[in-house]
Design a protein around this motif. Structure first.
Motif, mmCIF file in Angstrom:
data_model
loop_
_atom_site.group_PDB
_atom_site.id
_atom_site.type_symbol
_atom_site.label_atom_id
_atom_site.label_comp_id
_atom_site.label_asym_id
_atom_site.label_seq_id
_atom_site.Cartn_x
_atom_site.Cartn_y
_atom_site.Cartn_z
ATOM 1 N N GLN A 7 -42.614 23.080 -10.206
ATOM 2 C CA GLN A 7 -41.047 23.126 -10.830
ATOM 3 C C GLN A 7 -40.681 24.482 -11.932
ATOM 4 O O GLN A 7 -39.619 25.152 -11.914
ATOM 5 C CB GLN A 7 -41.265 21.743 -11.265
ATOM 6 C CG GLN A 7 -40.343 20.893 -10.773
ATOM 7 C CD GLN A 7 -39.601 21.179 -9.142
ATOM 8 O OE1 GLN A 7 -38.324 22.179 -9.171
ATOM 9 N NE2 GLN A 7 -39.511 20.418 -8.451
ATOM 10 N N GLY A 12 -34.318 27.400 -8.568
ATOM 11 C CA GLY A 12 -33.537 27.050 -7.926
ATOM 12 C C GLY A 12 -33.207 28.585 -6.471
ATOM 13 O O GLY A 12 -33.566 28.497 -6.393
ATOM 14 N N GLU A 32 -34.967 20.196 0.311
ATOM 15 C CA GLU A 32 -33.606 20.309 0.134
ATOM 16 C C GLU A 32 -33.463 20.401 -1.355
ATOM 17 O O GLU A 32 -34.360 20.594 -2.546
ATOM 18 C CB GLU A 32 -33.193 17.828 0.025
ATOM 19 C CG GLU A 32 -33.599 17.364 1.034
ATOM 20 C CD GLU A 32 -33.315 16.298 0.327
ATOM 21 O OE1 GLU A 32 -32.992 15.906 -0.769
ATOM 22 O OE2 GLU A 32 -33.485 15.122 1.494
ATOM 23 N N HIS A 33 -32.287 21.019 -2.050
ATOM 24 C CA HIS A 33 -32.164 21.983 -2.542
ATOM 25 C C HIS A 33 -31.247 20.713 -4.045
ATOM 26 O O HIS A 33 -30.051 20.486 -3.511
ATOM 27 C CB HIS A 33 -30.987 22.704 -2.468
ATOM 28 C CG HIS A 33 -30.729 23.690 -3.720
ATOM 29 N ND1 HIS A 33 -29.450 23.969 -4.310
ATOM 30 C CD2 HIS A 33 -31.316 24.520 -4.387
ATOM 31 C CE1 HIS A 33 -29.518 24.579 -5.091
ATOM 32 N NE2 HIS A 33 -30.723 24.420 -5.639
ATOM 33 N N LYS A 34 -32.043 20.464 -5.164
ATOM 34 C CA LYS A 34 -31.480 19.739 -5.810
ATOM 35 C C LYS A 34 -30.855 20.098 -7.612
ATOM 36 O O LYS A 34 -32.409 20.358 -7.926
ATOM 37 C CB LYS A 34 -31.826 18.195 -6.455
ATOM 38 C CG LYS A 34 -32.119 17.618 -4.926
ATOM 39 C CD LYS A 34 -31.329 16.567 -4.125
ATOM 40 C CE LYS A 34 -31.732 16.231 -3.528
ATOM 41 N NZ LYS A 34 -30.452 14.823 -3.174
ATOM 42 N N GLY A 35 -30.219 20.478 -8.174
ATOM 43 C CA GLY A 35 -29.687 21.149 -8.729
ATOM 44 C C GLY A 35 -30.955 22.944 -9.129
ATOM 45 O O GLY A 35 -30.453 23.339 -7.750
ATOM 46 N N ILE A 39 -37.076 19.811 -3.979
ATOM 47 C CA ILE A 39 -37.724 18.998 -3.409
ATOM 48 C C ILE A 39 -37.984 19.027 -2.126
ATOM 49 O O ILE A 39 -37.361 19.248 -0.850
ATOM 50 C CB ILE A 39 -36.547 17.547 -3.936
ATOM 51 C CG1 ILE A 39 -36.460 17.850 -4.908
ATOM 52 C CG2 ILE A 39 -37.434 16.356 -3.203
ATOM 53 C CD1 ILE A 39 -35.394 16.707 -5.244
ATOM 54 N N THR A 41 -39.050 16.404 1.165
ATOM 55 C CA THR A 41 -39.499 15.409 1.085
ATOM 56 C C THR A 41 -39.967 14.864 2.008
ATOM 57 O O THR A 41 -41.057 15.420 2.215
ATOM 58 C CB THR A 41 -37.977 14.971 2.064
ATOM 59 O OG1 THR A 41 -38.229 15.270 3.892
ATOM 60 C CG2 THR A 41 -36.448 16.160 1.697
#
Length: 61
Positions: A7, A12, A32-35, A39, A41
């Motif tokens: 991270q 992002g 997946e795009h989170k903020g 992430i 999966t």
């Protein structure tokens, strides 16, 4: 086993120099795009396409 996201290297999709290419190359939609980060999966099969394409070296097998 899934791909690891560092991270501290991933800011992002919006900040990505290649516009989130990791998400585009994943045939399983396992990213997946989170903020301000991504992430991986449990659908990930550890194929490594995202790792090879990440311009910031933020992904590892």
């Amino acid at each position: 086993m899934v791909v690891t996201v560092y991270q501290d290297r991933c800011d992002g999709v919006e900040a990505c120099p290649r516009n989130g290419v990791c998400m585009e190359v994943c045939a399983l939609d396992a990213i997946e795009h989170k903020g301000d980060s991504i992430i991986i999966t449990e659908d990930c099969t550890n194929c490594g396409l995202c790792v090879m394409n990440c311009p910031r070296g933020a992904l590892s097998k």
